[in-house]
Write a protein that holds these residues in place. Structure first.
Motif, PDB file in Angstrom:
ATOM      1  N   GLN A 448       0.824  -1.207   0.000  1.00  0.00           N
ATOM      2  CA  GLN A 448       0.000   0.000   0.000  1.00  0.00           C
ATOM      3  C   GLN A 448       0.860   1.260   0.000  1.00  0.00           C
ATOM      4  OE1 GLN A 448      -3.001  -0.023   3.086  1.00  0.00           O
ATOM      5  NE2 GLN A 448      -3.513  -2.181   2.743  1.00  0.00           N
ATOM      6  N   TYR A 449       1.879   1.274   0.848  1.00  0.00           N
ATOM      7  CA  TYR A 449       2.724   2.470   0.917  1.00  0.00           C
ATOM      8  C   TYR A 449       3.580   2.623  -0.340  1.00  0.00           C
ATOM      9  CZ  TYR A 449       1.503   3.573   5.731  1.00  0.00           C
ATOM     10  OH  TYR A 449       0.827   3.948   6.855  1.00  0.00           O
ATOM     11  N   MET A 450       3.974   1.526  -0.933  1.00  0.00           N
ATOM     12  CA  MET A 450       4.727   1.615  -2.188  1.00  0.00           C
ATOM     13  C   MET A 450       3.866   2.228  -3.290  1.00  0.00           C
ATOM     14  SD  MET A 450       6.650  -2.103  -1.961  1.00  0.00           S
ATOM     15  CE  MET A 450       7.290  -2.087  -3.628  1.00  0.00           C
ATOM     16  N   ASP A 451       2.599   1.836  -3.338  1.00  0.00           N
ATOM     17  CA  ASP A 451       1.693   2.393  -4.347  1.00  0.00           C
ATOM     18  C   ASP A 451       1.369   3.857  -4.066  1.00  0.00           C
ATOM     19  OD1 ASP A 451       1.648  -0.042  -5.624  1.00  0.00           O
ATOM     20  OD2 ASP A 451      -0.179  -0.730  -4.615  1.00  0.00           O
ATOM     21  N   LEU A 452       1.166   4.191  -2.797  1.00  0.00           N
ATOM     22  CA  LEU A 452       0.841   5.573  -2.447  1.00  0.00           C
ATOM     23  C   LEU A 452       1.966   6.534  -2.817  1.00  0.00           C
ATOM     24  CD1 LEU A 452      -0.900   5.176   1.036  1.00  0.00           C
ATOM     25  CD2 LEU A 452      -1.946   6.016  -1.063  1.00  0.00           C
ATOM     26  N   LEU A 453       3.175   6.220  -2.417  1.00  0.00           N
ATOM     27  CA  LEU A 453       4.300   7.091  -2.725  1.00  0.00           C
ATOM     28  C   LEU A 453       4.680   7.019  -4.203  1.00  0.00           C
ATOM     29  CD1 LEU A 453       6.502   6.556   0.460  1.00  0.00           C
ATOM     30  CD2 LEU A 453       5.158   8.556  -0.157  1.00  0.00           C
ATOM     31  N   GLY A 454       4.308   5.914  -4.855  1.00  0.00           N
ATOM     32  CA  GLY A 454       4.564   5.812  -6.289  1.00  0.00           C
ATOM     33  C   GLY A 454       3.815   6.853  -7.087  1.00  0.00           C
ATOM     34  N   THR A 455       2.679   7.329  -6.576  1.00  0.00           N
ATOM     35  CA  THR A 455       1.942   8.386  -7.268  1.00  0.00           C
ATOM     36  C   THR A 455       2.715   9.701  -7.281  1.00  0.00           C
ATOM     37  OG1 THR A 455       0.769   8.998  -5.239  1.00  0.00           O
ATOM     38  CG2 THR A 455      -0.246   7.320  -6.633  1.00  0.00           C
ATOM     39  N   GLU A 456       3.674   9.859  -6.369  1.00  0.00           N
ATOM     40  CA  GLU A 456       4.520  11.058  -6.307  1.00  0.00           C
ATOM     41  C   GLU A 456       5.868  10.828  -6.987  1.00  0.00           C
ATOM     42  OE1 GLU A 456       3.618  13.879  -5.031  1.00  0.00           O
ATOM     43  OE2 GLU A 456       2.073  13.536  -3.497  1.00  0.00           O
ATOM     44  N   GLN A 457       5.978   9.698  -7.713  1.00  0.00           N
ATOM     45  CA  GLN A 457       7.230   9.323  -8.383  1.00  0.00           C
ATOM     46  C   GLN A 457       8.356   9.091  -7.386  1.00  0.00           C
ATOM     47  OE1 GLN A 457       8.012  12.331 -11.361  1.00  0.00           O
ATOM     48  NE2 GLN A 457       6.605  11.379 -12.823  1.00  0.00           N
ATOM     49  N   VAL A 458       7.986   8.586  -6.205  1.00  0.00           N
ATOM     50  CA  VAL A 458       8.973   8.175  -5.200  1.00  0.00           C
ATOM     51  C   VAL A 458       8.882   6.660  -5.101  1.00  0.00           C
ATOM     52  CG1 VAL A 458       9.697   8.316  -2.798  1.00  0.00           C
ATOM     53  CG2 VAL A 458       8.792  10.347  -3.945  1.00  0.00           C
ATOM     54  N   ASP A 459       9.901   5.993  -5.600  1.00  0.00           N
ATOM     55  CA  ASP A 459       9.920   4.537  -5.652  1.00  0.00           C
ATOM     56  C   ASP A 459      10.621   4.007  -4.405  1.00  0.00           C
ATOM     57  OD1 ASP A 459       9.801   1.939  -6.375  1.00  0.00           O
ATOM     58  OD2 ASP A 459      11.345   2.035  -7.927  1.00  0.00           O
ATOM     59  N   ILE A 460       9.840   3.387  -3.493  1.00  0.00           N
ATOM     60  CA  ILE A 460      10.437   2.856  -2.268  1.00  0.00           C
ATOM     61  C   ILE A 460      10.425   1.330  -2.335  1.00  0.00           C
ATOM     62  CG2 ILE A 460       9.720   4.850  -0.895  1.00  0.00           C
ATOM     63  CD1 ILE A 460       7.537   3.112   0.323  1.00  0.00           C
ATOM     64  N   THR A 461      11.434   0.738  -1.733  1.00  0.00           N
ATOM     65  CA  THR A 461      11.532  -0.723  -1.644  1.00  0.00           C
ATOM     66  C   THR A 461      11.881  -1.100  -0.206  1.00  0.00           C
ATOM     67  OG1 THR A 461      13.861  -0.611  -2.311  1.00  0.00           O
ATOM     68  CG2 THR A 461      12.219  -1.019  -4.053  1.00  0.00           C
ATOM     69  N   PHE A 462      11.335  -2.217   0.250  1.00  0.00           N
ATOM     70  CA  PHE A 462      11.594  -2.709   1.603  1.00  0.00           C
ATOM     71  C   PHE A 462      12.492  -3.941   1.503  1.00  0.00           C
ATOM     72  CE2 PHE A 462       7.696  -0.333   2.024  1.00  0.00           C
ATOM     73  CZ  PHE A 462       7.783   0.253   3.284  1.00  0.00           C
ATOM     74  N   THR A 463      13.612  -3.897   2.174  1.00  0.00           N
ATOM     75  CA  THR A 463      14.501  -5.064   2.195  1.00  0.00           C
ATOM     76  C   THR A 463      13.961  -6.082   3.195  1.00  0.00           C
ATOM     77  OG1 THR A 463      15.897  -4.082   3.917  1.00  0.00           O
ATOM     78  CG2 THR A 463      16.482  -3.622   1.609  1.00  0.00           C
ATOM     79  N   PRO A 464      14.265  -7.371   3.033  1.00  0.00           N
ATOM     80  CA  PRO A 464      13.764  -8.396   3.959  1.00  0.00           C
ATOM     81  C   PRO A 464      14.140  -8.141   5.414  1.00  0.00           C
ATOM     82  CG  PRO A 464      14.634  -9.419   1.973  1.00  0.00           C
ATOM     83  CD  PRO A 464      14.983  -7.974   1.882  1.00  0.00           C
ATOM     84  N   ASP A 465      15.368  -7.650   5.644  1.00  0.00           N
ATOM     85  CA  ASP A 465      15.765  -7.410   7.039  1.00  0.00           C
ATOM     86  C   ASP A 465      14.994  -6.239   7.643  1.00  0.00           C
ATOM     87  OD1 ASP A 465      16.927  -5.610   5.365  1.00  0.00           O
ATOM     88  OD2 ASP A 465      18.897  -5.585   6.342  1.00  0.00           O
ATOM     89  N   ALA A 466      14.601  -5.258   6.806  1.00  0.00           N
ATOM     90  CA  ALA A 466      13.804  -4.138   7.308  1.00  0.00           C
ATOM     91  C   ALA A 466      12.411  -4.619   7.707  1.00  0.00           C
ATOM     92  CB  ALA A 466      13.701  -3.048   6.252  1.00  0.00           C
TER      93      ALA A 466
END
Length: 537
Positions: A448-466
């Motif tokens: 959900q947060y990846m899609d939300l921030l994707g609308t602002e052209q901010v591409d976030i990724t979560f690493t497994p350890d995070a």
């Protein structure tokens, strides 16, 4: 009275459910569908899957046997945030059934100020009406769009549409003279006074023309109306000229290509009067609201002209045409049958109306036990009057849920306990469950947060350890503070991404990797500071 029409209607209802592939949903497949959105809680999923399958089985039985089979209502016991509400909501969506979620704490005993328990069935019926109406409107979408297009062309090109014949003026009541009488002149002979004027007395009579002073009978008026109607039917319709047809088709093409979307048109909108909803001592005002809505429908509502763009006017015209195309009586009948056969009521926080210890005390315990007594006949099976007709609750499935931290299920009155034969205890969530919640479901928080921030052209990724660190922090905070289950993940995620969400428009486009270091930097101080974490997390 023969039950054949009822059986035919029931057979049609079963056929529609078969077309929806409900009979193909085995308990195992229902659990698999629930697994897509809810992590763990196998016992609860199996219980609701069996309950839904039994409802499908019941619909296939003969009428004399079918009426004797009551639904097996479910009582879910578990802490907040473990998926009780989500299981019931997803089950109703999966079955395509009318569903309503209510809070047991908002109801009061009959005679007290507040909502009466029958309002939950009225709300369920309203949900069923909305569901059936939406389905029927979708079936007439093409015809509604066609009619809305013609109405838009009439607005854009006044006078080019098919001219409609003006209706003849209808007969209306006028006064037929019966005689006159005069009041003597009291003005001393200086002319007629107001009191000295002659007064004409008459009785109402129907005339087609108010200027007729002859003794026209009602039969003659009806004969003349019939002749006028025949002449209107035989009169040739007015047709459009070739130039008007060409212009109208050009505008139709432009309308379909979207070239007139911003053009302003004036439309007339019918507004039904809205009456305020209020409650009084002793129950709700369902009967009064029905009467007021009936009076509003009798007057037809007020008409108001609005200046709107073509795109907005199309939506309003399409909605009006869809409303005209569907049969309201059919909507009510279909919704009532769907509510009675497949409706689901989810009663949350039922533990809050349980009476602790010995009964018969004073204070709020009296009202709590009164609410239980009022809920009992609804769950057992009763007929509730709604504005769409009476609704029988014999076969509505009730799913109750509560944490039961302070009270116990045995604190409910025995009659109500017996109406929830299936009891399921849901497990508390730990680190492993949080880890799965963050990654496995279709609506996972990380997605959900990846899609939300994707609308602002901010591409976030979560690493497994995070993700693993987030799950561990959520479990740790739940163990030290109040255990609010998976809802703790929402507070954790908001605290983690608050700064990034605020600055997203300024730093876009960019890519941000959420690592374990990033998580520790943003959250460790909050988790370690017990006082600060108590208010923020």
């Amino acid at each position: 009275m023969s039950s054949q029409p009822i059986n035919k209607k029931h057979d049609l209802f079963v056929k529609k459910n078969s077309e929806k592939n409900l009979d193909r949903l085995t308990p195992r497949e229902i659990v698999a569908e629930l697994d897509k959105y809810i992590v763990g809680q196998k016992k609860a999923k199996r219980a609701v899957a069996v309950a839904l399958r039994n409802r499908i089985r019941r619909l296939k039985l003969e009428s004399d046997i079918r009426e004797d089979i009551a639904p097996k209502n479910i009582l879910m016991i578990g802490p907040t945030g473990v998926g009780k509400t989500e299981i019931a909501r997803r089950l109703a969506k999966l079955a395509g059934s009318p569903f309503i979620k209510v809070e047991a704490t908002k109801y009061t005993e009959v005679g007290y100020v507040g909502r009466d328990v029958e309002s939950m069935i009225r709300d369920l019926m309203a949900a069923g009406i909305q569901m059936v109406k939406q389905e029927m409107q979708e079936s007439v979408t093409l015809e509604a769009e066609k009619r809305a297009e013609e109405a838009l062309l009439d607005l854009l090109l006044p006078g080019t549409g098919k001219k409609r014949k003006e209706p003849k003026p209808q007969a209306r009541p006028v006064v037929r003279p019966m005689g006159t009488f005069s009041i003597p002149d009291t003005n001393g002979g200086n002319g007629p006074s107001l009191m000295g004027a002659a007064i004409q007395v008459g009785i109402p009579s129907l005339f087609r023309n108010t200027q007729d002073s002859g003794e026209t009978s009602t039969e003659e008026v009806e004969d003349q109306e019939a002749k006028d109607a025949v002449q209107e039917d035989q009169a040739p319709e007015e047709t459009l000229s070739g130039k008007d047809v060409s212009t109208r088709e050009k505008f139709r093409t432009m309308l379909r290509e979207g070239k007139l979307e911003d053009k302003i048109v004036e439309i007339t909108v019918t507004q039904n009067p809205q009456f305020p909803t209020f409650e009084m001592m002793g129950g709700s005002l369902e009967d009064l609201e029905s009467s007021l809505s009936g009076i509003a429908g009798f007057f037809g509502g007020s008409k108001k002209k609005k200046l709107l763009t073509v795109s907005r006017a199309r939506e309003i015209l399409k909605a009006e045409e869809s409303e005209k195309l569907i049969d309201r009586d059919r909507v009510s009948d279909e919704a009532r049958q769907r509510v009675e056969e497949t409706g689901i009521v989810f009663i949350d926080e039922i533990d809050k109306i349980a009476v602790k210890g010995e009964r018969g005390g004073g204070g709020p315990d009296v009202s709590r036990e009164g609410v239980q007594r009022d809920i009992l006949p609804i769950v057992e099976g009763a007929t509730v009057n709604t504005k769409w007709g009476p609704v029988n609750t014999d076969h509505i499935l009730f799913v109750a849920a509560g944490a039961f931290n302070v009270s116990k299920p045995s604190d409910l009155i025995p009659e109500l306990q017996g109406r929830f034969p299936l009891r399921v205890e849901l497990d508390s969530l730990g680190k492993e469950d949080f880890l799965r919640i963050l990654t496995e479901p279709k609506n996972a928080l990380t997605k959900q947060y990846m899609d939300l921030l994707g609308t602002e052209q901010v591409d976030i990724t979560f690493t497994p350890d995070a993700i693993e660190r987030l799950a561990a922090l959520a479990a740790e905070v739940n163990s030290r503070l109040e255990n609010i289950g998976a809802r703790r993940l929402h507070t954790i995620m908001e605290a983690l991404l608050e700064e990034l969400s605020f600055e997203a428009p300024d730093i876009a486009p960019t890519k941000v990797a959420i690592t374990e270091t990033y998580v520790n930097e943003k959250l460790t101080n909050l988790v370690m500071d017990h006082d600060l974490g108590r208010y923020i997390l």
